[in-house]
Design an enzyme around this catalytic site. Structure first.
Site, PDB file in Angstrom:
ATOM      1  N   ASP A  39       0.847  -1.181   0.000  1.00 25.61           N
ATOM      2  CA  ASP A  39       0.000   0.000   0.000  1.00 25.61           C
ATOM      3  C   ASP A  39       0.882   1.230   0.000  1.00 25.61           C
ATOM      4  O   ASP A  39       1.828   1.329   0.793  1.00 25.61           O
ATOM      5  CB  ASP A  39      -0.912  -0.039   1.237  1.00 25.61           C
ATOM      6  N   ILE A  40       0.594   2.184  -0.825  1.00 29.59           N
ATOM      7  CA  ILE A  40       1.397   3.419  -0.860  1.00 29.59           C
ATOM      8  C   ILE A  40       1.015   4.272   0.352  1.00 29.59           C
ATOM      9  O   ILE A  40      -0.179   4.535   0.588  1.00 29.59           O
ATOM     10  CB  ILE A  40       1.149   4.198  -2.170  1.00 29.59           C
ATOM     11  N   GLU A  65      -4.807   2.480  -4.254  1.00 31.05           N
ATOM     12  CA  GLU A  65      -3.352   2.622  -4.133  1.00 31.05           C
ATOM     13  C   GLU A  65      -2.738   1.336  -3.579  1.00 31.05           C
ATOM     14  O   GLU A  65      -1.646   1.322  -3.028  1.00 31.05           O
ATOM     15  CB  GLU A  65      -2.983   3.821  -3.213  1.00 31.05           C
TER      16      GLU A  65
END
Lengths: 179, 379
Positions: free
Chosen positions: B248-249, B291
């Site tokens: 996950d960003i 994301e």
């Protein structure tokens, strides 16, 4: 005019009159062809006009009568020589419309240049047929003889009404009604 | 009198002989003409039959190579040829389908793949070009045919409005093969194949679109779900380890809020590129969510290959430089790893565990990799 008309004509003269009559006829007619006719040849129709006219003079029988008799004779000739044309035919009403479409078409295939008379037919109602005869030579009496012999051949009794149709090309209408 | 009559009869007979001879000659020629006409009709029927069969075959194929192969076969039925190839460009590259070649033509045809002059001309062309026909010399030179013996036909293969396009080139060494009517016939056949090619191209495109995320060009969620299911079965069947990684960003929402969605998209695209670069061909990678990214690594266990991969990727991502509105920024990502436990495990649980590990990574401060263990609390 196709040679067979001439050869059959002389057959008729030989039969109905005599060989001498044929020779006399030829002698008095001064024909460009020299009266040398073969059934597969083609000759000037004017010679036939000359022959018929002179025959009338020789025999005292009128031209129309001579032509009618010739017409009947020609019918017999066709019957004997081309039996396949009559296969399955049982009445003049059946056969006459075929003359133009089938008979003459077959002739045209072999002889594309033949100027054949046309026999338009119209079945007006059950038992009534109209044949319209057109020919450059215009010999309605000949056509009448053919038609009459055709009817006799099928053993029918019909009434024939004949009318001349005025116009550029001479034509004759035969209304044939079953009695 | 009889003598005269006999004379006439003899003359008439001679006349008849001549007339009949002439007539029979005439009929003989007529019958020959008819025979020729019948033969021509038969030929025409045969050709129409070929086109009909071809259409049937072409409309049932969606594979480029199969279509090309069939075109070569049908072409054999129309003309004798010793060399033929199709050049076709679907998206970027020009593909070559070699139907038949001889030692002298093969290098020429394979070289043609790199040359786009002819292809561009053919893309717009409606009619085939007969190279070797008087008047076509400039074109022949331009397209590089001058040195080639024999007559070549170049037939366009483009479907109006379609993006795909190409051409067929075919050579015959025999004389008089490419008559106008034959060329027309070949063009019809080629056009039928062109339609089939376009179908194949569109089908490929549809397939690609249906499994790909448009922005990042990674697999989309749907495709990943399908593929991961099978990967899992395979790892159970053949008994090799399988590791799932959720990525996950970090603070992605902030990137969007601060720099706009354009910048956000750029981040996602470059992160995806990094993922592709670091992955092996056998790994599954997908854009799992907005994301969120997911990886499935066969024959890998969390502690070794899995961790190595995640860490490598994490550092690469952290190193990326981004610019927006005259400002520079960088990002980080968090990773959660889990491995298939046993035969009782399933893909849903495996992904769930990697997700739990990811959550743990976020909780512990982000920009790190956590391997799942039973001590990690469920979310």
């Amino acid at each position: 005019m196709k040679g067979l008309v001439f050869t059959e004509f002389f057959e008729l003269v030989d039969k109905e009159f005599s060989m001498e009559t044929s020779e006399q006829l030829i002698e008095m007619s001064d024909l460009p062809s020299g009266a040398i006719y073969t059934s597969v040849g083609t000759y000037d129709p004017k010679e036939m006009v000359t022959l018929v006219t002179n025959l009338a003079k020789l025999t005292g029988i009128s031209v129309p009568d001579l032509l009618r008799t010739f017409g009947r004779h020609l019918w017999q000739f066709f019957l004997v020589s081309y039996p396949m044309l009559f296969e399955g035919m049982s009445s003049s009403m059946e056969f006459l419309p075929r003359v133009n479409d089938y008979v003459h078409m077959e002739v045209q295939k072999l002889y594309p240049d033949a100027e054949l008379p046309t026999f338009e037919s119209e079945m007006v109602k059950e038992g009534q047929l109209i044949i319209t005869y057109r020919s450059v030579r215009n010999l309605p009496d000949l056509a009448e003889g053919l038609i009459r012999q055709c009817i006799e051949h099928f053993g029918e009794s019909m009434k024939i009404k004949r009318e001349t149709i005025p116009g550029e090309t001479p034509a004759t209408r035969f209304t044939i009604t079953a009695v | 009198m009889l003598r005269r009559r006999l004379d006439r009869e003899v003359q008439a007979r001679k006349q008849a002989e001549h007339l009949l001879e002439a007539k029979s000659r005439e009929l003989f020629f007529k019958s020959q003409e008819l025979e020729r006409a019948v033969a021509a009709e038969r030929q025409s029927l045969h050709e129409t039959e070929i086109l009909r069969q071809a259409l049937q075959v072409f409309t049932s194929k969606l594979d480029f190579n199969e279509i090309a192969g069939h075109l070569g076969d049908f072409l054999e039925n129309l003309i004798p040829y010793d060399a033929a190839a199709i050049f076709y460009s679907g998206r970027e590259d020009i593909d070559l389908y070699l139907l038949k070649s001889s030692p002298d033509t093969e290098p020429f045809m394979t070289a043609g793949v790199r040359d786009t002059t002819m292809l561009h001309a053919m893309h717009k062309a409606k009619h085939p070009v007969l190279v070797g026909k008087p008047g076509n010399e400039p074109l022949a030179r331009k397209w590089g045919f001058s040195a080639q013996p024999g007559k070549w036909l170049v037939a366009p293969m483009s479907v109006g409005g379609g993006h795909g396009g190409g051409c067929l080139i075919v050579r015959s060494l025999e004389a008089d093969v490419f008559s106008d009517s034959k060329i027309q016939l070949i063009q019809v056949l080629v056009s039928e194949a062109a339609i089939a090619f376009e179908n194949a191209r569109l089908f490929q495109e549809v397939e690609r679109l249906s499994i790909t995320d448009p922005l990042t060009s990674l697999s989309n969620r749907r495709h990943f779900d399908r593929s991961s299911h099978w990967e899992f079965q395979r790892s159970v069947r053949y008994n090799f380890p399988l590791t799932a990684i959720m990525m996950d960003i970090d603070h992605f929402k902030t990137v969007n809020d601060s720099y706009g969605h354009g910048a956000g998209d750029r981040v996602l695209t470059r992160v995806a590129a990094a993922c592709r670069q670091e992955s092996r061909l056998t790994d599954l990678q997908a854009r799992y969510g907005g994301e969120e990214f997911c990886f499935l690594l066969p024959e890998t266990i969390a502690e070794e290959g899995g961790y190595e991969f995640a860490e490598r990727l994490r550092l690469v991502i952290a190193d990326l430089d981004f610019a927006a509105d005259g400002q520079n920024f960088s990002i980080t990502a968090s990773f959660g790893i889990a491995t298939r436990l046993n035969t009782q495990d399933n893909i849903k649980d495996l992904l769930e565990r990697s997700d739990q590990a990811l959550y743990q990574a976020k909780q512990q401060g982000r920009n790190r990799t956590i391997i799942w263990s039973s001590s990690i609390p469920a979310k």
